[in-house]
Design a protein around this motif. Structure first.
Motif, short mmCIF file in Angstrom:
data_model
loop_
_atom_site.label_atom_id
_atom_site.label_comp_id
_atom_site.label_asym_id
_atom_site.label_seq_id
_atom_site.Cartn_x
_atom_site.Cartn_y
_atom_site.Cartn_z
N GLY A 39 1.46 4.80 -6.78
CA GLY A 39 1.36 3.51 -6.08
C GLY A 39 1.43 2.83 -7.87
O GLY A 39 1.29 2.81 -8.42
N ASN A 40 0.95 1.33 -7.32
CA ASN A 40 0.47 0.55 -8.31
C ASN A 40 -0.87 0.40 -8.71
O ASN A 40 -1.72 -0.96 -9.42
N MET A 41 -1.46 1.37 -8.47
CA MET A 41 -2.72 1.70 -8.82
C MET A 41 -3.66 0.71 -8.50
O MET A 41 -4.35 -0.38 -8.78
N GLU A 42 -3.39 0.39 -7.00
CA GLU A 42 -4.42 -0.70 -6.08
C GLU A 42 -5.35 -0.01 -5.08
O GLU A 42 -5.06 0.67 -4.52
N ILE A 43 -6.06 -0.68 -4.86
CA ILE A 43 -7.41 -0.82 -3.18
C ILE A 43 -7.25 -1.71 -2.73
O ILE A 43 -7.19 -2.87 -3.41
N LEU A 54 1.25 -1.29 0.22
CA LEU A 54 0.24 -0.19 -0.06
C LEU A 54 0.77 1.45 -0.30
O LEU A 54 1.63 1.32 1.50
N SER A 55 1.26 1.94 -1.35
CA SER A 55 1.36 3.46 -1.12
C SER A 55 0.91 4.12 -1.11
O SER A 55 -0.49 3.89 -2.76
N GLY A 56 0.96 5.70 -0.76
CA GLY A 56 -0.15 6.55 -2.14
C GLY A 56 -1.06 6.68 -1.18
O GLY A 56 -2.75 7.06 -1.61
N VAL A 57 -1.60 6.63 0.07
CA VAL A 57 -2.44 6.62 0.87
C VAL A 57 -3.10 7.36 0.19
O VAL A 57 -3.20 8.72 0.92
N ASP A 58 -4.89 7.58 0.21
CA ASP A 58 -5.58 8.39 -0.31
C ASP A 58 -7.13 8.36 0.28
O ASP A 58 -7.20 7.99 1.21
N ASN A 59 -8.52 8.20 -0.82
CA ASN A 59 -9.76 8.17 0.32
C ASN A 59 -9.16 6.22 0.66
O ASN A 59 -9.44 5.50 0.24
N VAL A 60 -11.22 7.00 1.73
CA VAL A 60 -10.73 5.27 2.61
C VAL A 60 -11.98 4.85 2.83
O VAL A 60 -12.71 6.36 2.64
N GLY A 115 -5.90 -6.57 11.44
CA GLY A 115 -4.99 -6.02 10.97
C GLY A 115 -3.60 -6.28 10.12
O GLY A 115 -2.63 -6.32 9.41
N MET A 116 -4.14 -7.56 9.14
CA MET A 116 -3.48 -8.09 7.70
C MET A 116 -4.33 -7.42 5.93
O MET A 116 -5.20 -6.48 6.45
N VAL A 117 -2.48 -6.34 5.94
CA VAL A 117 -2.95 -5.86 4.50
C VAL A 117 -2.92 -6.51 3.00
O VAL A 117 -2.02 -6.65 2.98
N SER A 118 -3.92 -5.88 2.82
CA SER A 118 -3.76 -7.00 1.04
C SER A 118 -4.01 -5.98 0.12
O SER A 118 -4.54 -5.36 0.16
#
Length: 384
Positions: free
Chosen positions: A319-323, A298-304, A330-333
Motif C-alpha cells: 500500500g502506501n506504508m500506513e497503519i 487502507l490497502s494490503g491489510v496484514d497484522n492487526v 466504523g471510521m477508518v483513517s
C-alpha cells in the motif's frame, strides 16, 4: 460487550468506513462522509520518516544487523509479527524473523520509563516465522509460514527453551489469537483458499494436546452464522488441513488475528478485508470491505492489533506504508505513514501494557531487503 459490526459512516477523501450488508448501499446513497480520524490529520514526516498526528512522536528501537542498546543482541533480519508482555514495572516487545530455515524470534526489554534494558534471541533456526500471538499465560506463539509449518511456543524472556506444538496443526501458519473467554486459540492460514481455525487445548494453558477445528460455511458468506468441524489429521498428511473437511469456508489469504471482548478480528490480504468473528454467537461479519467504498485509505491489510479504547490498528503490507485505524463507530483513517520505504511492509503492531506506546516494524526498511529491517516505537495520547 462491544459493537462488532461497525455500521456507521461512509467515505470520501482521506478517510474510509467499515460497513456491512445493506448498510453499505444505504450510506453511499445518502452521500455521507467523514474527513479525518479521531486524532486528526497526519503531519509531515519526522526525522525517522514517520508521519503522525499532532501530539505523537516516534523513535527507532532496533535495526537489522545492529546491536540493540544495552544488550549484545544483533537485531534479526526481516522483523515481522510482534506482541508486548508485562515485565515487572516495564515490558517486553517480541518480534519474529521471517527468514527461511534460520528464522525465529527475538525480544527487547524496557523499564517503566521506556528505556531499553536488554534484548535477546528467544527462538532460532525455524522457518519463515511470520506472525503469531500472545497467550494469557505469558508466552509468544510463533508461526512458520510454510506448507508444513508449526506453531512454536516461546518464552519472551528467553529463559525457557521454545517448544513446538504439533497439535495446533501443520500448515502455512500466520497469526494466532488466544480467547480465554471460550478456551480457544484462533489461527489464520496464508494461502489463497485458506481455512480459519481454532484450537481447543485439552487443558487451558497447556498447548501440548487438544482439538483442531476449521470453520465451516458458505465461502460467499460475509454476514451470518458459521459452524466448526474437527480436522481429522492436524499434521496435514496426506491431505492438507484445509482440504480435509467438506464445506470448509474459504478465505483469500489469512493474515493478522486479534481477540478481545468476545470478538476475533482477522484480515485477508487477497481481498483486502477485515473480518469479525463473534465467538459467543458463532457469526462472522465484515468489519472492513473496500469494494463498497468510493475511496479507501487502507490497502494490503496484514497484522492487526487493538488499543485499550477499542480501536483496531491494521498494518499494511505494501500500500502506501500506513497503519490505519478503525474506530468502534466504523471510521477508518491513517494513523502512521512511513515515507521512503515503498519496497517494504509494516509488521508486528502491538501496544505496551499501559497503552501509551505502539511498536511495529518496517520489514525491509529503506533498502527493500530483509537485511534492512527497522523496528519503531510511537508514543502519544492514545484513546483509553
Amino acid at each position: 460487550m462491544e459493537r462488532r459490526n461497525f455500521l456507521r459512516l461512509t467515505v470520501t477523501g482521506a478517510a474510509a468506513t467499515a460497513l456491512g450488508g445493506a448498510a453499505w448501499d444505504q450510506a453511499l446513497a445518502a452521500g455521507k462522509f467523514v474527513v479525518t480520524g479521531p486524532y486528526g490529520a497526519l503531519g509531515t514526516a519526522d526525522a525517522n520518516g514517520i508521519a503522525l498526528p499532532s501530539g505523537f512522536t516516534s523513535r527507532v528501537i532496533a535495526r537489522t544487523g545492529q546491536t540493540v542498546a544495552s544488550s549484545s543482541y544483533t537485531w534479526h533480519d526481516a522483523p515481522d509479527g510482534g506482541a508486548c508482555f508485562v515485565d515487572g514495572s516495564g515490558w517486553i516487545y517480541v518480534s519474529n524473523s521471517e527468514i527461511g530455515a534460520t528464522g525465529g524470534a527475538g525480544s527487547v526489554t524496557f523499564d517503566s520509563a521506556g528505556n531499553i534494558t536488554g534484548a535477546r534471541r528467544i527462538l532460532s533456526n525455524t522457518d519463515r516465522n511470520c506472525a503469531g500471538g500472545a497467550t494469557p499465560w505469558g508466552t509468544w506463539l510463533s508461526g512458520e509460514e510454510v506448507a508444513t509449518g508449526y506453531v512454536w511456543e516461546t518464552d519472551p524472556w528467553g529463559v525457557n527453551a521454545a517448544v513446538v506444538r504439533p497439535a495446533m496443526g501443520r500448515f502455512t501458519h500466520e497469526a494466532c489469537a488466544a480467547d480465554p473467554d471460550h478456551g480457544y486459540v484462533y489461527l489464520t492460514e496464508d494461502v489463497t483458499d485458506s481455512g480459519f481455525y481454532r484450537f481447543k487445548p485439552t487443558s487451558w494453558g497447556d498447548l501440548s494436546a487438544g482439538t483442531l477445528e476449521v470453520m465451516v460455511g458458505d465461502t460467499a458468506l460475509t454476514n451470518g452464522a458459521v459452524s466448526w468441524a474437527v480436522v481429522p489429521e492436524p499434521d496435514g498428511s496426506p491431505t492438507a488441513t484445509r482440504y480435509q473437511v467438506a464445506g470448509t469456508k474459504r478465505f483469500n489469504g489469512g493474515e493478522g488475528c486479534y481477540y478481545a471482548a468476545g470478538t476475533c478480528w482477522f484480515t485477508t490480504k487477497g481481498d483486502n478485508r477485515v473480518w469479525a468473528y463473534d465467538a459467543t454467537t458463532s457469526r462472522v461479519s465484515l468489519a472492513y470491505d473496500p469494494t463498497r467504498l468510493r475511496q479507501s485509505p487502507l490497502s494490503g491489510v496484514d497484522n492487526v492489533t487493538r488499543s485499550e479504547g477499542g480501536d483496531l490498528f491494521v498494518a499494511e503490507d505494501g500500500g502506501n506504508m500506513e497503519i490505519c485505524l478503525i474506530t468502534p463507530e466504523g471510521m477508518v483513517s491513517p494513523f502512521v505513514r512511513i515515507s521512503g520505504q515503498s519496497s517494504s511492509e509494516i509488521c508486528g503492531p502491538a501496544f505496551s501494557p499501559d497503552g501509551t506506546r505502539l511498536y511495529f516494524s518496517s520489514q525491509r526498511g529503506t533498502t527493500g531487503s530483509s537485511s534492512g529491517g527497522i523496528t519503531y516505537e510511537v508514543k502519544g495520547p492514545f484513546r483509553a
